[in-house]
Design a protein around this motif. Structure first.
Motif, PDB file in Angstrom:
ATOM      1  N   CYS A  25      39.846  53.911  -1.175  1.00  0.00           N
ATOM      2  CA  CYS A  25      41.274  54.146  -0.934  1.00  0.00           C
ATOM      3  C   CYS A  25      41.590  54.170   0.566  1.00  0.00           C
ATOM      4  N   GLY A  26      42.871  54.045   0.873  1.00  0.00           N
ATOM      5  CA  GLY A  26      43.314  54.245   2.243  1.00  0.00           C
ATOM      6  C   GLY A  26      43.282  53.003   3.106  1.00  0.00           C
ATOM      7  N   ASP A  73      51.254  54.468   3.999  1.00  0.00           N
ATOM      8  CA  ASP A  73      50.548  55.325   4.937  1.00  0.00           C
ATOM      9  C   ASP A  73      49.321  55.929   4.264  1.00  0.00           C
ATOM     10  N   TYR A  76      42.422  59.543   5.582  1.00  0.00           N
ATOM     11  CA  TYR A  76      41.522  58.975   6.578  1.00  0.00           C
ATOM     12  C   TYR A  76      42.332  58.654   7.830  1.00  0.00           C
ATOM     13  N   LEU A  85      52.043  59.602  -0.137  1.00  0.00           N
ATOM     14  CA  LEU A  85      51.872  60.905  -0.778  1.00  0.00           C
ATOM     15  C   LEU A  85      53.151  61.545  -1.300  1.00  0.00           C
TER      16      LEU A  85
HETATM   17  S1  SF4 Z   1      46.369  59.476   1.422  1.00  0.00           S
HETATM   18 FE1  SF4 Z   1      44.960  57.794   1.756  1.00  0.00          FE
HETATM   19  S2  SF4 Z   1      43.176  58.259   0.522  1.00  0.00           S
HETATM   20 FE2  SF4 Z   1      44.845  59.576  -0.189  1.00  0.00          FE
HETATM   21  S3  SF4 Z   1      45.729  58.463  -1.883  1.00  0.00           S
HETATM   22 FE3  SF4 Z   1      46.898  57.910  -0.053  1.00  0.00          FE
HETATM   23  S4  SF4 Z   1      45.931  56.066   0.718  1.00  0.00           S
HETATM   24 FE4  SF4 Z   1      44.486  57.009  -0.749  1.00  0.00          FE
END
Ligand code: SF4
Ligand code: SF4
Lengths: 323, 373
Positions: free
Chosen positions: B217-218, B306, B310, B242
């Motif tokens: 992810c990320g 975003d 990380y 988020l």
């Molecule tokens: S904050 Fe980053 S790691 Fe968490 S779900 Fe969103 S993209 Fe994925």
């Protein structure tokens, strides 16, 4: 409690209900497909009580805070009739549906005494009355003739130069043997009229209006939420930059009507007994506003989404008195 | 001549450090880069006639100005209007709202917590959640998916994506019939497949690569960019990953992001509704790109997802995503020639804020792009 009359597949009702749920409002939504199978009404010297049930949906008229007629209508269940002899069926069916209409009218009458949005009896506003009323409140309308006489149409055509023909009220649309048939708005040539017999079914001609852009206006209790539609036909003439792409898709952008036009729309809607609806207008190259029609139960998503108006929320606020 | 040209409300220029980008919210693929000079003219002189703009520049840049407006009209970003129409075309109102307490969710489903699946679906539905991604970390069978598909029909959840790694209990034709049968299962992604495969509408895609549940992810990449009304306006008020998200990690912990440490209870004993109202659950929801170091200078900031998990400098929650491979100061991606990371265009100060080194950036751009003074 909020009572909504709508249709099962109307997604804009869902979107409004999401907001109502977000605010913890009690809602009952009656769709056209929900046939009414239980109805209990008592009137006596002191009081009236009415309980309405279809399937697991139920409301007491005394509990209703707001009535929103979105579209569709109440449908009573007379399906049990099929078991009887055909001859009786015809008479009984007519009789029972008259009886149902009386109950339905009373139900709507009581609901309309509540704060309400939408006009149950104006789901399909008469297009001719609309034109007439629009003209009466001072809006410009396209010159229009409906006649069954060839001479009249020829005469009209001569004066207007360029005319279109279209349905008087509704589009006709059906499928037959794998083909789709529908009526269209189309340009009329002088020859088209000449070819016709002397008299015929009353037909509508309207002066062709050249448009700079179209307007779609969602009216909600005195406020206008307008959108301009720039279509491909819009050939700019007043400009130096001539050679741009012809294949451009439509643009949908928010529009602010001049106050005097908003006032006229407001007057028009009052006279039509409508507190909500979608209005179509044309703005001509010399910036005249021409009224075309009103659709009391039109879709407002197509205005709300491209203009970021959040109309679902605004309707939800209206019908939950949460403004 | 006094011509007025105005941008369509749905074509919005966004300024980056070195160039700007017109977001065409109605026709995303029509979006296009423009020089920052053009941005300034569009934004500063919105209601001025072309003639007047030329005059304000003391007729020094007539040709450039003409060519800018030609560009805008030719690409259908703008239209010509008459003077007394200037007040008829308001911009789009910069708001984003949703009736849903939660709009999206990532759920890790393992052998251990599969028994909570129905309960979770019901709770997500009650929160009016639109979209859910299910990551099945252990072997699943076709029956699991049928149960899920049937259940969805009774719920408010509109769109579901299912991800898992291939196992012998499944075959691809079964999967095709599943997506046919349940329209709300929008996408099925299968990793570790014997061969690459994806159907034309991309609702089923199979890759030979194993899905990495721990680190996948990320990622920030132009293929995840999305241009549209929702994204554009949400991103100016909220975090694009988020905001209104709730996740369940592999151990059943309720979190905003499945990879962050902070947990707000476990599905065994906490409802989603209880978790959301706990202190801190929504902290990241309001961190938008305009607050984030480096991103706030990037022309992609309202189309980019975003990541707050990380990030380059974990001590600063406004630090840019560490997996971003774009450098907005020189407008280059990592895979492109002459790329250097942002660290070579400035430094992070004591409070972990990014301080661009303008001289160095100018130098770089001169060598890479031949920029003049
Ligand atoms: S904050 Fe980053 S790691 Fe968490 S779900 Fe969103 S993209 Fe994925
Ligand atoms: S700098 Fe990277 S993460 Fe930030 S907005 Fe630009 S592309 Fe996205």
């Amino acid at each position: 409690m909020i009572v909504i009359v709508s249709q099962e597949n109307d997604s804009s009702t869902n979107d409004v209900m999401d907001w109502l749920y977000a605010w913890n409002k009690k809602v009952v939504r009656i769709n056209e497909t929900d046939t009414i199978n239980s109805f209990s009404l008592q009137i006596d010297d002191n009081d009236l009580s009415l309980i309405f049930r279809c399937g697991n949906k139920e409301f007491k008229i005394s509990d209703v805070d707001y009535f929103w007629f979105r579209r569709g209508g109440f449908v009573f269940d007379v399906s049990f009739l099929t078991k009887i002899e055909p001859h009786f069926y015809t008479y009984l069916k007519e009789h029972l549906s008259d009886e149902c209409n009386t109950m339905k009218d009373f139900l709507v009458y009581l609901l309309n005494k509540k704060p309400s949005l939408g006009n149950y009896y104006q789901g399909n506003a008469n297009k001719l009355i609309s034109l007439y009323v629009a003209q009466k409140v001072g809006m410009e309308i396209p010159n229009t003739i409906i006649s069954s006489a060839k001479e009249d149409l020829l005469h009209f055509y001569k004066n207007q130069k360029s005319s279109i023909t279209k349905f008087i009220q509704d589009v006709l649309c059906f499928n037959y043997q794998g083909y789709r048939y529908y009526t269209n708005t189309s340009l009329v040539e002088k020859n088209d009229i000449k070819k016709m017999r002397g008299t015929f079914f009353p037909s509508l001609l309207q002066k062709e209006i050249h448009k700079r852009y179209e307007l779609r206006i969602f009216y909600l209790k005195g406020k206008c939420y307008s959108m301009a539609i720039f279509s491909q036909e819009d050939k700019q003439t007043v400009i130096d930059f001539r050679n741009y792409n012809d294949q451009i898709p439509n643009r949908y952008v928010p529009y602010k009507l001049p106050h005097n036009i908003e006032d006229k729309i407001d007057k028009f809607m009052h006279k039509m007994n409508l507190d909500t609806g979608s209005i179509d207008m044309i703005v001509t190259p010399d910036l005249k506003y021409i009224f075309l029609e009103v659709n009391p139960v039109g879709q407002y998503d197509m205005v709300s989404v491209p203009c970021n108006y959040y109309l679902h929320k605004k309707i939800a606020q209206t019908i939950s008195n949460n403004e | 001549m006094s011509n007025f040209v105005q941008m369509y409300a749905c074509c919005i220029p966004v300024k980056g450090y070195k160039r700007s980008l017109i977001y065409d919210l109605q026709r995303p693929q029509n979006s296009n880069f423009i020089p920052n000079d053009m941005y300034d003219i569009i934004v500063d002189f919105r209601n001025k006639s072309i003639e007047e703009i030329k005059r304000l520049y003391q007729y020094q840049y007539n040709e450039e100005i003409d060519s800018y407006f030609h560009f805008l009209l030719e690409n259908n970003f703008a239209f010509v209007l008459q003077k007394n129409e200037l007040n008829n075309f308001p911009p789009l109102e910069n708001i984003w709202e949703s009736p849903s307490e939660i709009t999206n969710s990532i759920i890790y489903v393992s052998k251990k917590n599969i028994k909570y699946l129905n309960l979770l679906l019901k709770q997500l539905s009650d929160l009016r959640c639109d979209a859910v991604q299910f990551c099945f970390t252990d072997n699943i069978t076709i029956e699991h998916i049928h149960i899920l598909g049937k259940q969805l029909e009774l719920l408010r959840i509109l769109s579901v994506e299912i991800l898992f790694n291939y196992n012998d209990l499944l075959n691809i034709s079964d999967m095709l019939s599943v997506i046919d049968k349940y329209p709300r299962i929008r996408r099925v992604g299968i990793g570790n497949c014997p061969q690459e495969f994806s159907c034309t509408d991309k609702r089923l895609y199979c890759t030979i690569n194993q899905i990495d549940w721990e680190n996948g992810c990320g990622n920030i990449s132009s293929q995840y960019f999305s241009i549209g009304m929702e994204m554009f306006f949400e991103s100016q008020h909220h975090n694009t990953c988020l905001n209104r998200k709730i996740c369940i990690d592999m151990n059943g912990n309720i979190k905003n992001c499945p990879f962050m440490k902070q947990s707000f209870g476990n599905i065994k004993n906490t409802t989603l509704k209880e978790a959301i109202v706990k202190q801190g659950f929504k902290d990241f929801w309001f961190i938008c790109k305009d607050n984030i170091e480096v991103c706030k200078n990037c022309e992609f900031r309202y189309m980019c997802t975003d990541c707050r998990c990380y990030i380059k400098q974990p001590a600063n929650i406004y630090s840019p995503p560490s997996k971003c491979t774009y450098n907005p100061y020189i407008t280059l991606w990592k895979h492109q020639k002459h790329y250097v990371p942002i660290e070579e265009c400035g430094y992070f100060d004591k409070s972990f804020r990014f301080v661009p080194d303008y001289e160095k950036i100018d130098m770089l751009n001169k060598t890479i792009w031949g920029d003049k003074e």
